[in-house]
Design an enzyme around this catalytic site. Structure first.
Site, PDB file in Angstrom:
ATOM      1  N   HIS A 182     -13.370 -67.338 -21.756  1.00 42.64           N
ATOM      2  CA  HIS A 182     -12.760 -66.173 -21.108  1.00 42.64           C
ATOM      3  C   HIS A 182     -11.945 -66.692 -19.932  1.00 42.64           C
ATOM      4  O   HIS A 182     -12.425 -67.547 -19.182  1.00 42.64           O
ATOM      5  CB  HIS A 182     -13.850 -65.205 -20.620  1.00 42.64           C
ATOM      6  CG  HIS A 182     -13.286 -63.857 -20.284  1.00 42.64           C
ATOM      7  ND1 HIS A 182     -12.591 -63.610 -19.128  1.00 42.64           N
ATOM      8  CD2 HIS A 182     -13.293 -62.687 -20.965  1.00 42.64           C
ATOM      9  CE1 HIS A 182     -12.198 -62.337 -19.124  1.00 42.64           C
ATOM     10  NE2 HIS A 182     -12.617 -61.762 -20.232  1.00 42.64           N
ATOM     11  N   ARG A 218      -5.550 -64.474 -24.324  1.00 48.75           N
ATOM     12  CA  ARG A 218      -6.652 -65.029 -23.530  1.00 48.75           C
ATOM     13  C   ARG A 218      -6.632 -66.553 -23.463  1.00 48.75           C
ATOM     14  O   ARG A 218      -6.817 -67.138 -22.404  1.00 48.75           O
ATOM     15  CB  ARG A 218      -7.984 -64.635 -24.154  1.00 48.75           C
ATOM     16  CG  ARG A 218      -8.536 -63.361 -23.656  1.00 48.75           C
ATOM     17  CD  ARG A 218      -9.921 -63.173 -24.217  1.00 48.75           C
ATOM     18  NE  ARG A 218     -10.387 -61.834 -23.860  1.00 48.75           N
ATOM     19  CZ  ARG A 218     -11.583 -61.371 -24.185  1.00 48.75           C
ATOM     20  NH1 ARG A 218     -12.426 -62.110 -24.866  1.00 48.75           N
ATOM     21  NH2 ARG A 218     -11.946 -60.162 -23.833  1.00 48.75           N
ATOM     22  N   HIS A 262     -17.501 -68.382 -23.301  1.00 54.10           N
ATOM     23  CA  HIS A 262     -17.831 -66.958 -23.442  1.00 54.10           C
ATOM     24  C   HIS A 262     -18.437 -66.632 -24.794  1.00 54.10           C
ATOM     25  O   HIS A 262     -19.390 -65.865 -24.878  1.00 54.10           O
ATOM     26  CB  HIS A 262     -16.535 -66.169 -23.240  1.00 54.10           C
ATOM     27  CG  HIS A 262     -16.709 -64.694 -23.226  1.00 54.10           C
ATOM     28  ND1 HIS A 262     -17.589 -64.062 -22.370  1.00 54.10           N
ATOM     29  CD2 HIS A 262     -16.121 -63.701 -23.939  1.00 54.10           C
ATOM     30  CE1 HIS A 262     -17.532 -62.751 -22.572  1.00 54.10           C
ATOM     31  NE2 HIS A 262     -16.662 -62.510 -23.525  1.00 54.10           N
ATOM     32  N   ARG A 279     -11.947 -65.339 -32.075  1.00 50.40           N
ATOM     33  CA  ARG A 279     -12.540 -64.011 -32.285  1.00 50.40           C
ATOM     34  C   ARG A 279     -11.661 -62.935 -31.666  1.00 50.40           C
ATOM     35  O   ARG A 279     -11.253 -63.046 -30.502  1.00 50.40           O
ATOM     36  CB  ARG A 279     -13.927 -63.967 -31.644  1.00 50.40           C
ATOM     37  CG  ARG A 279     -14.600 -62.630 -31.727  1.00 50.40           C
ATOM     38  CD  ARG A 279     -15.850 -62.613 -30.874  1.00 50.40           C
ATOM     39  NE  ARG A 279     -15.532 -62.751 -29.453  1.00 50.40           N
ATOM     40  CZ  ARG A 279     -15.930 -61.913 -28.496  1.00 50.40           C
ATOM     41  NH1 ARG A 279     -16.683 -60.890 -28.802  1.00 50.40           N
ATOM     42  NH2 ARG A 279     -15.624 -62.126 -27.236  1.00 50.40           N
TER      43      ARG A 279
HETATM   44  C1  FAD Z   1     -20.559 -61.069 -20.400  1.00 48.94           C
HETATM   45  C2  FAD Z   1     -20.339 -60.837 -21.883  1.00 48.94           C
HETATM   46  C3  FAD Z   1     -19.590 -59.745 -22.309  1.00 48.94           C
HETATM   47  C4  FAD Z   1     -19.379 -59.529 -23.679  1.00 48.94           C
HETATM   48  N1  FAD Z   1     -18.682 -58.411 -24.074  1.00 48.94           N
HETATM   49  C5  FAD Z   1     -18.553 -58.166 -25.414  1.00 48.94           C
HETATM   50  C6  FAD Z   1     -17.944 -56.972 -25.883  1.00 48.94           C
HETATM   51  O1  FAD Z   1     -17.535 -56.107 -25.101  1.00 48.94           O
HETATM   52  N2  FAD Z   1     -17.829 -56.791 -27.228  1.00 48.94           N
HETATM   53  C7  FAD Z   1     -18.272 -57.707 -28.144  1.00 48.94           C
HETATM   54  O2  FAD Z   1     -18.138 -57.497 -29.350  1.00 48.94           O
HETATM   55  N3  FAD Z   1     -18.877 -58.837 -27.713  1.00 48.94           N
HETATM   56  C8  FAD Z   1     -19.040 -59.072 -26.393  1.00 48.94           C
HETATM   57  N4  FAD Z   1     -19.673 -60.221 -25.985  1.00 48.94           N
HETATM   58  C9  FAD Z   1     -20.304 -61.061 -27.011  1.00 48.94           C
HETATM   59  C10 FAD Z   1     -21.537 -60.337 -27.546  1.00 48.94           C
HETATM   60  O3  FAD Z   1     -22.190 -59.687 -26.484  1.00 48.94           O
HETATM   61  C11 FAD Z   1     -22.507 -61.328 -28.205  1.00 48.94           C
HETATM   62  O4  FAD Z   1     -21.825 -62.088 -29.167  1.00 48.94           O
HETATM   63  C12 FAD Z   1     -23.636 -60.570 -28.896  1.00 48.94           C
HETATM   64  O5  FAD Z   1     -24.256 -59.677 -27.998  1.00 48.94           O
HETATM   65  C13 FAD Z   1     -24.655 -61.558 -29.437  1.00 48.94           C
HETATM   66  O6  FAD Z   1     -25.756 -60.831 -29.911  1.00 48.94           O
HETATM   67  P1  FAD Z   1     -26.981 -61.611 -30.515  1.00 48.94           P
HETATM   68  O7  FAD Z   1     -27.987 -60.576 -30.885  1.00 48.94           O
HETATM   69  O8  FAD Z   1     -26.505 -62.536 -31.553  1.00 48.94           O
HETATM   70  O9  FAD Z   1     -27.517 -62.528 -29.325  1.00 48.94           O
HETATM   71  P2  FAD Z   1     -28.098 -62.144 -27.888  1.00 48.94           P
HETATM   72  O10 FAD Z   1     -27.847 -60.754 -27.502  1.00 48.94           O
HETATM   73  O11 FAD Z   1     -27.610 -63.221 -26.968  1.00 48.94           O
HETATM   74  O12 FAD Z   1     -29.665 -62.298 -28.075  1.00 48.94           O
HETATM   75  C14 FAD Z   1     -30.251 -63.553 -28.316  1.00 48.94           C
HETATM   76  C15 FAD Z   1     -31.754 -63.382 -28.314  1.00 48.94           C
HETATM   77  O13 FAD Z   1     -32.396 -64.568 -28.757  1.00 48.94           O
HETATM   78  C16 FAD Z   1     -33.458 -64.900 -27.864  1.00 48.94           C
HETATM   79  N5  FAD Z   1     -33.690 -66.334 -27.996  1.00 48.94           N
HETATM   80  C17 FAD Z   1     -32.821 -67.368 -27.833  1.00 48.94           C
HETATM   81  N6  FAD Z   1     -33.429 -68.546 -28.112  1.00 48.94           N
HETATM   82  C18 FAD Z   1     -34.707 -68.259 -28.462  1.00 48.94           C
HETATM   83  C19 FAD Z   1     -35.830 -69.041 -28.865  1.00 48.94           C
HETATM   84  N7  FAD Z   1     -35.763 -70.366 -28.963  1.00 48.94           N
HETATM   85  N8  FAD Z   1     -36.981 -68.405 -29.151  1.00 48.94           N
HETATM   86  C20 FAD Z   1     -37.100 -67.050 -29.053  1.00 48.94           C
HETATM   87  N9  FAD Z   1     -36.071 -66.267 -28.675  1.00 48.94           N
HETATM   88  C21 FAD Z   1     -34.886 -66.857 -28.394  1.00 48.94           C
HETATM   89  C22 FAD Z   1     -32.954 -64.413 -26.522  1.00 48.94           C
HETATM   90  O14 FAD Z   1     -33.992 -64.263 -25.608  1.00 48.94           O
HETATM   91  C23 FAD Z   1     -32.336 -63.078 -26.949  1.00 48.94           C
HETATM   92  O15 FAD Z   1     -33.331 -62.099 -27.113  1.00 48.94           O
HETATM   93  C24 FAD Z   1     -19.895 -60.437 -24.619  1.00 48.94           C
HETATM   94  C25 FAD Z   1     -20.639 -61.539 -24.199  1.00 48.94           C
HETATM   95  C26 FAD Z   1     -20.876 -61.737 -22.843  1.00 48.94           C
HETATM   96  C27 FAD Z   1     -21.690 -62.915 -22.420  1.00 48.94           C
END
Ligand code: FAD
Length: 526
Positions: free
Chosen positions: A231, A277, A337, A372
C-alpha cells in the site's frame, strides 16, 4: 491413500472471514474445530476498511467486474478463478447479510463505493470505513452460537500431521506452549497473510506466513510468492502494524512532498497522486531512498474543518502521535499490505496435498493474477470458503492430481527469535521490497541463508516463506503487476506464467483448460 475418518472433525485454522465462513459451511457436513491464535476474529479481516467488491448494482455486471479483475492481474490471472470470484460475489454478499452483517444502505438499497481501477461503484461496506470489524463481529457471534463448532482460542497450529499421503490432523501449542495432537477428517488453513516478512506492514502481528509454511513442510505446493502488494500510504509512525491513510485522502486533494518539501508525483504519472497504487508506492520509496527522510502527505491547503470532518479515523490516528492531519505534514511510507501468493489451491480451496484446504489470504488461486484489484481480497476469501464447504459436504475426497513432496517436521525452537526476525525483515525490505533487482535480491538471499533456523515457530515460518519469495523474485526477470524489477522494467510475454514451489524446487502452474483455450484462440487470431 488412507480414507478420511467420517467421525473426525474438520479442523479450521484461523477465525477471520475465511476461517469463520469455512467453519460455518463445514459444520453442515459434520463436526468442526476452529483453532485460532489469540482471540476469535484477530487478523486482517477486522482491519479491513473499504469493503467487499461484488457486481450487485443493476447498472453493473459480472463481466465488467471480471474485465477489471483481469486488467489489474496483468496477464497472470487464472481466468477460471477470476471468473468464479466475480460470478459468486453477489451470492456471497447475500450470504454475509444472512449471517448478520449489516452493510450500509441508502433508501433501502446497498450503498456502493467506487475504488481505484474499478469501472463501476461496486464495493459494499459497513459502518462507513469499518467493514472488517462489522464482518468479524457478525461471524464471531455466528461461530459462538453454533453448537456443532468447537472453538479453541489462544491455540496455535504448529504442524500438519500427514498420514498415508493425506493431511490427517494438526499439532498445536496452547498459550503456555503445551503441545497437543488433534486428528482431523480434513484441515482447512485460513491463517491470513504474511505482512510480517517486512518491517513496514499494515498487517496484524499474527501475519507470519504460518499457513504456507506449515503446508510446505507437509509437502503441499506454494505459488506466486514474489507477488506482494504494497500500500503506498501507510502512516510512518509507531512500530506495530501501520495505519492506512486511504486513497480517499489523496482523492480529496492531499499532495505528496519529498523530504525537501517538493511535490514530485506530477512528473511521475499523469494522474499524479491518484496514479495506480504500485506506481505511487514505488515513487514514494524511490524518493525516500534518494533523499533520506520520509515523504509526507500535505493537506494544509485544504479546509481544515472539512478535512477533520471527512477523515475522523485518520485524524484521530495522527493525533495519537501529536500530529494535526489538517495542519502538519503527515509522514507516509509504502507498507506490505496483501500477499497474493500462498498455498497453491483451486477454487474449492484444495491444495496439492489430499485432505488439506487453503482458504482466504493464505491461498494462491490465481484469481488476482499479478495484482489484486481493490476489495477483491475479502471477496476471494468468502468464495473460497463456500467452495471448500461444498467440497467437504461432497465427502472431500475428489482430489485433483498435484505435485507434493515428502513431509518434514519444523525445526525445534531455541532462542534469538527477535534478532532473526529483525534481520529477516530488513533483508526482505531491502532486497525483495517495493522495487527489486538482481543484485539486491541476491544480497537478500545471502542474508536470509545466514539467519539460523530454530529460533521460534513464527520466525521459522517467515524464514521458510521469505527464502522462497526471494527465490521467486529472482526467477521472475520481468516487471509484472506488484513485482517490479529495476533491471527488467517491462513485462516479458514469455514469463506470463505462475511460478510455484514444492520441496524447495520451482515449477510452472499448468494453465487451466480455459486459459489453454484462450491462448489457442489468441494464436489462431494472430
Ligand atoms: C489494514 C487492512 C485493510 C484492508 N482492507 C481491505 C478491504 O477494504 N477490502 C478487501 O477486500 N481486503 C482488505 N484487506 C485485505 C483483507 O482484509 C484480508 O485479505 C482478509 O481479511 C484475509 O482474511 P483471512 O480470513 O484470510 O485472514 P485473517 O483475517 O488475517 O485471519 C487469519 C486468522 O488466522 C489466525 N492464525 C494465523 N496463524 C495461526 C496459527 N498458526 N494457528 C492458529 N491460528 C492462526 C489468526 O489469528 C486469524 O484468526 C485489508 C487488509 C488490511 C491489513
Amino acid at each position: 491413500m488412507a480414507r478420511p475418518h467420517p467421525q473426525e472433525p474438520v479442523i479450521v485454522v484461523g477465525s477471520g472471514i475465511a476461517g469463520a465462513l469455512a467453519a460455518l459451511g463445514a459444520a453442515e457436513s459434520g463436526p468442526v474445530v476452529v483453532i485460532t491464535e489469540g482471540a476469535l476474529g484477530d487478523g486482517s479481516t477486522r482491519r479491513a476498511q473499504g469493503g467487499i467488491a461484488a457486481a450487485v448494482d443493476r447498472g453493473d455486471s459480472v463481466e465488467a467486474h471480471l474485465r477489471d479483475t483481469l486488467e489489474a492481474g496483468a496477464g497472470l490471472c487464472d481466468p477460471e478463478a477470476a471468473a468464479a470470484i466475480c460470478r459468486e460475489g453477489p451470492a456471497q454478499v447475500t450470504e454475509l447479510l444472512s449471517r448478520g452483517v449489516v452493510f450500509d444502505r441508502s433508501r433501502g438499497r446497498l450503498r456502493l463505493a467506487r475504488e481505484g481501477a474499478h469501472s463501476a461503484a461496486r464495493v459494499v461496506h459497513a459502518g462507513g470505513d469499518a467493514t472488517g470489524a462489522h464482518i468479524v463481529a457478525a461471524l464471531s457471534a455466528a461461530l459462538r452460537a453454533d453448537p456443532r463448532i468447537e472453538l479453541a482460542e489462544a491455540e496455535r497450529a504448529t504442524e500438519i500431521l500427514v498420514r498415508d499421503g493425506r493431511a490427517a490432523g494438526l499439532r498445536t501449542a496452547g498459550a503456555d506452549g503445551t503441545p497437543r495432537e488433534r486428528a482431523a477428517r480434513a484441515v482447512a488453513l485460513a491463517s491470513g497473510g504474511m505482512g510480517w516478512l517486512y518491517p513496514r506492514t499494515t498487517n496484524p502481528p499474527g501475519a507470519t506466513a504460518d499457513g504456507p509454511a506449515l503446508a510446505a513442510r507437509a509437502g503441499a505446493a506454494l505459488a506466486d510468492l514474489e507477488l506482494v502488494q504494497f500500500h503506498p500510504t501507510a502512516l510512518a509512525l509507531g512500530d506495530g502494524p501501520l495505519a492506512l491513510v486511504s486513497e480517499a485522502v489523496r482523492g480529496e486533494g492531499a499532495v505528496l512532498r519529498d523530504a525537501r518539501g517538493r511535490r514530485f508525483m506530477p512528473e511521475v504519472h499523469p494522474m499524479a497522486e491518484l496514479g495506480p497504487r504500485d506506481v505511487v508506492a514505488r515513487a514514494i520509496a524511490r524518493r525516500a531512498a534518494e533523499l533520506g527522510g520520509e515523504v509526507t502527505l500535505d493537506l494544509r491547503h485544504l479546509d481544515a474543518a472539512e478535512v477533520r470532518r471527512r477523515f475522523p479515523t485518520v485524524a484521530a490516528l495522527c493525533a495519537e502521535h501529536g500530529l494535526d492531519l489538517a495542519r502538519d505534514p503527515i509522514p507516509v511510507t509504502p507498507a506490505a499490505h496483501y500477499a497474493i501468493g500462498g498455498i497453491l489451491a483451486d477454487m474449492a480451496g484444495r491444495s496439492t496435498l489430499p485432505g488439506l484446504f487453503a482458504v482466504g489470504e493464505c491461498a494462491a488461486t490465481g484469481a488476482h493474477g499479478a495484482n489484486r484489484l481493490a476489495s477483491n481480497g475479502l471477496l476471494e476469501a468468502a468464495v473460497l470458503a463456500a467452495g471448500a464447504s461444498e467440497a467437504l459436504a461432497a465427502g472431500g475426497d475428489a482430489w485433483p492430481e498435484g505435485p507434493t513432496s515428502p513431509p518434514a517436521a519444523p525445526p525445534p525452537s531455541g532462542g534469538g527469535a527477535a534478532a532473526a526476525r529483525a534481520a529477516l525483515r530488513e533483508a526482505m525490505w531491502c532486497g525483495v521490497g517495493v522495487e527489486r533487482d538482481a543484485a539486491g535480491i541476491a544480497a537478500a538471499q545471502r542474508a536470509l541463508l545466514a539467519i539460523p533456523e530454530g529460533t521460534d515457530g513464527a520466525a521459522d515460518n517467515l524464514l521458510l516463506v521469505g527464502r522462497l519469495a526471494a527465490a521467486a523474485a529472482a526467477l521472475r526477470t520481468e516487471s509484472r503487476g506488484a513485482h517490479f524489477r529495476r533491471d527488467h522494467p517491462r513485462p516479458d510475454p514469455a514469463q506470463a506464467r505462475r511460478i510455484a514451489w514444492v520441496g524447495g524446487s520451482p515449477f510452472h502452474v499448468p494453465p487451466t483448460r480455459a486459459a489453454r483455450r484462450r491462448r489457442a484462440l489468441a494464436k489462431e487470431a494472430a
